[in-house]
Design a protein around this motif. Structure first.
Motif, PDB file in Angstrom:
ATOM      1  N   PHE A 162      62.503  22.261 -77.064  1.00  0.00           N
ATOM      2  CA  PHE A 162      62.196  23.051 -75.866  1.00  0.00           C
ATOM      3  C   PHE A 162      61.419  24.325 -76.205  1.00  0.00           C
ATOM      4  N   TYR A 163      61.222  24.599 -77.496  1.00  0.00           N
ATOM      5  CA  TYR A 163      60.701  25.903 -77.918  1.00  0.00           C
ATOM      6  C   TYR A 163      59.485  25.789 -78.824  1.00  0.00           C
ATOM      7  N   ASP A 164      58.576  26.725 -78.633  1.00  0.00           N
ATOM      8  CA  ASP A 164      57.580  27.047 -79.648  1.00  0.00           C
ATOM      9  C   ASP A 164      58.219  28.078 -80.559  1.00  0.00           C
ATOM     10  N   MET A 165      58.037  27.895 -81.866  1.00  0.00           N
ATOM     11  CA  MET A 165      58.748  28.713 -82.828  1.00  0.00           C
ATOM     12  C   MET A 165      57.788  29.550 -83.669  1.00  0.00           C
ATOM     13  N   GLY A 166      58.309  30.681 -84.152  1.00  0.00           N
ATOM     14  CA  GLY A 166      57.466  31.531 -84.980  1.00  0.00           C
ATOM     15  C   GLY A 166      58.257  32.368 -85.953  1.00  0.00           C
ATOM     16  N   TRP A 167      57.555  32.817 -86.968  1.00  0.00           N
ATOM     17  CA  TRP A 167      58.094  33.796 -87.917  1.00  0.00           C
ATOM     18  C   TRP A 167      57.246  35.062 -87.805  1.00  0.00           C
ATOM     19  N   TYR A 168      57.940  36.193 -87.771  1.00  0.00           N
ATOM     20  CA  TYR A 168      57.301  37.501 -87.741  1.00  0.00           C
ATOM     21  C   TYR A 168      57.917  38.333 -88.857  1.00  0.00           C
ATOM     22  N   ARG A 169      57.255  39.421 -89.200  1.00  0.00           N
ATOM     23  CA  ARG A 169      57.819  40.303 -90.216  1.00  0.00           C
ATOM     24  C   ARG A 169      57.537  41.751 -89.874  1.00  0.00           C
ATOM     25  N   THR A 212      53.227  30.480 -86.615  1.00  0.00           N
ATOM     26  CA  THR A 212      53.855  29.824 -85.476  1.00  0.00           C
ATOM     27  C   THR A 212      53.677  28.317 -85.581  1.00  0.00           C
ATOM     28  N   VAL A 213      54.622  27.597 -84.976  1.00  0.00           N
ATOM     29  CA  VAL A 213      54.504  26.146 -84.855  1.00  0.00           C
ATOM     30  C   VAL A 213      54.920  25.778 -83.441  1.00  0.00           C
ATOM     31  N   SER A 214      54.062  25.067 -82.754  1.00  0.00           N
ATOM     32  CA  SER A 214      54.334  24.718 -81.371  1.00  0.00           C
ATOM     33  C   SER A 214      55.262  23.513 -81.286  1.00  0.00           C
ATOM     34  N   HIS A 215      55.691  23.212 -80.055  1.00  0.00           N
ATOM     35  CA  HIS A 215      56.540  22.050 -79.846  1.00  0.00           C
ATOM     36  C   HIS A 215      55.797  20.768 -80.203  1.00  0.00           C
ATOM     37  N   GLY A 216      54.462  20.839 -80.215  1.00  0.00           N
ATOM     38  CA  GLY A 216      53.635  19.693 -80.597  1.00  0.00           C
ATOM     39  C   GLY A 216      53.197  19.726 -82.041  1.00  0.00           C
ATOM     40  N   ASN A 235      61.550  33.595 -84.247  1.00  0.00           N
ATOM     41  CA  ASN A 235      61.361  33.733 -82.800  1.00  0.00           C
ATOM     42  C   ASN A 235      61.298  32.365 -82.145  1.00  0.00           C
ATOM     43  N   ALA A 236      61.924  32.256 -80.990  1.00  0.00           N
ATOM     44  CA  ALA A 236      61.875  31.020 -80.201  1.00  0.00           C
ATOM     45  C   ALA A 236      61.424  31.359 -78.783  1.00  0.00           C
ATOM     46  N   ARG A 237      60.350  30.722 -78.336  1.00  0.00           N
ATOM     47  CA  ARG A 237      59.842  30.940 -76.980  1.00  0.00           C
ATOM     48  C   ARG A 237      59.860  29.605 -76.243  1.00  0.00           C
ATOM     49  N   ARG A 238      60.622  29.580 -75.152  1.00  0.00           N
ATOM     50  CA  ARG A 238      60.772  28.332 -74.416  1.00  0.00           C
ATOM     51  C   ARG A 238      59.487  28.005 -73.668  1.00  0.00           C
ATOM     52  N   TRP A 239      59.022  26.756 -73.778  1.00  0.00           N
ATOM     53  CA  TRP A 239      57.777  26.363 -73.129  1.00  0.00           C
ATOM     54  C   TRP A 239      58.020  25.480 -71.915  1.00  0.00           C
ATOM     55  N   VAL A 240      59.267  25.011 -71.730  1.00  0.00           N
ATOM     56  CA  VAL A 240      59.589  24.160 -70.595  1.00  0.00           C
ATOM     57  C   VAL A 240      60.774  24.765 -69.866  1.00  0.00           C
ATOM     58  N   GLY A 241      60.708  24.775 -68.529  1.00  0.00           N
ATOM     59  CA  GLY A 241      61.802  25.359 -67.768  1.00  0.00           C
ATOM     60  C   GLY A 241      61.695  26.874 -67.716  1.00  0.00           C
ATOM     61  N   ASN A 248      62.798  34.037 -74.367  1.00  0.00           N
ATOM     62  CA  ASN A 248      62.287  34.442 -75.672  1.00  0.00           C
ATOM     63  C   ASN A 248      63.454  34.994 -76.488  1.00  0.00           C
ATOM     64  N   TYR A 249      63.671  34.438 -77.662  1.00  0.00           N
ATOM     65  CA  TYR A 249      64.818  34.818 -78.480  1.00  0.00           C
ATOM     66  C   TYR A 249      64.375  35.233 -79.872  1.00  0.00           C
ATOM     67  N   TRP A 250      65.179  36.150 -80.465  1.00  0.00           N
ATOM     68  CA  TRP A 250      64.936  36.629 -81.823  1.00  0.00           C
ATOM     69  C   TRP A 250      66.185  36.475 -82.670  1.00  0.00           C
ATOM     70  N   GLY A 251      65.977  36.202 -83.949  1.00  0.00           N
ATOM     71  CA  GLY A 251      67.070  36.233 -84.888  1.00  0.00           C
ATOM     72  C   GLY A 251      67.312  37.648 -85.375  1.00  0.00           C
ATOM     73  N   GLN A 252      68.290  37.794 -86.252  1.00  0.00           N
ATOM     74  CA  GLN A 252      68.682  39.123 -86.731  1.00  0.00           C
ATOM     75  C   GLN A 252      67.831  39.584 -87.907  1.00  0.00           C
ATOM     76  N   GLY A 253      67.085  38.677 -88.499  1.00  0.00           N
ATOM     77  CA  GLY A 253      66.194  39.022 -89.604  1.00  0.00           C
ATOM     78  C   GLY A 253      66.805  38.770 -90.963  1.00  0.00           C
ATOM     79  N   THR A 254      65.929  38.508 -91.925  1.00  0.00           N
ATOM     80  CA  THR A 254      66.347  38.336 -93.312  1.00  0.00           C
ATOM     81  C   THR A 254      65.360  39.087 -94.199  1.00  0.00           C
ATOM     82  N   GLN A 255      65.893  39.829 -95.170  1.00  0.00           N
ATOM     83  CA  GLN A 255      65.067  40.689 -96.011  1.00  0.00           C
ATOM     84  C   GLN A 255      64.410  39.885 -97.120  1.00  0.00           C
ATOM     85  N   VAL A 256      63.116  40.072 -97.281  1.00  0.00           N
ATOM     86  CA  VAL A 256      62.373  39.514 -98.412  1.00  0.00           C
ATOM     87  C   VAL A 256      61.776  40.684 -99.182  1.00  0.00           C
TER      88      VAL A 256
END
Length: 118
Positions: free
Chosen positions: A31-38, A50-54, A96-102, A106-114
């Motif tokens: 249900f989501y397009d997904m992404g990584w941000y920093r 980012t990677v889309s649902h497709g 990050n998760a952004r819903r593309w249907v319905g 938009n949701y975010w995780g808590q983050g992980t340190q690199v």
């Protein structure tokens, strides 16, 4: 309740590799397009990949050829494989998760340190 939980961060030497994981719970990954941000200290949050649902992917110029984003619907998980890491890749990485249907969500995780350092 949708939640994103990242893991896989840590300390690595320049030139090394890490794989970040992001597990989505409370919904279905497709249900989501997904992404990584920093976000590095003193800087704004920026798009990494980012990677889309497709399964279409998009990368920041700074990581092209070094990072790979992928998704596994069976595991409800998105990955970020990072190779040839540089000190400038040091940041907190957020999923990050952004819903593309319905409904638009938009949701975010808590983050992980690199940290990339010798």
């Amino acid at each position: 309740q949708v939640q994103l939980v990242e893991s896989g961060g840590g300390l690595v030497q320049p030139g090394g590799s890490l794989r970040l994981s992001c597990v989505l719970s409370g919904s279905i990954l497709s249900f989501y397009d997904m992404g990584w941000y920093r976000q590095a200290p003193g800087k704004q949050r920026e798009l990494v990949a980012t990677v889309s649902h497709g399964d279409s992917t998009n990368y920041a110029d700074s990581v092209k050829g070094r990072f790979t984003i992928s998704r596994d619907g069976a595991k409800n998980t998105v990955y970020l494989q990072m190779t040839s890491l540089k000190p400038e890749d040091t940041a907190v990485y957020y999923c990050n998760a952004r819903r593309w249907v319905g409904p638009d969500r938009n949701y975010w995780g808590q983050g992980t340190q690199v940290t990339v350092s010798s």
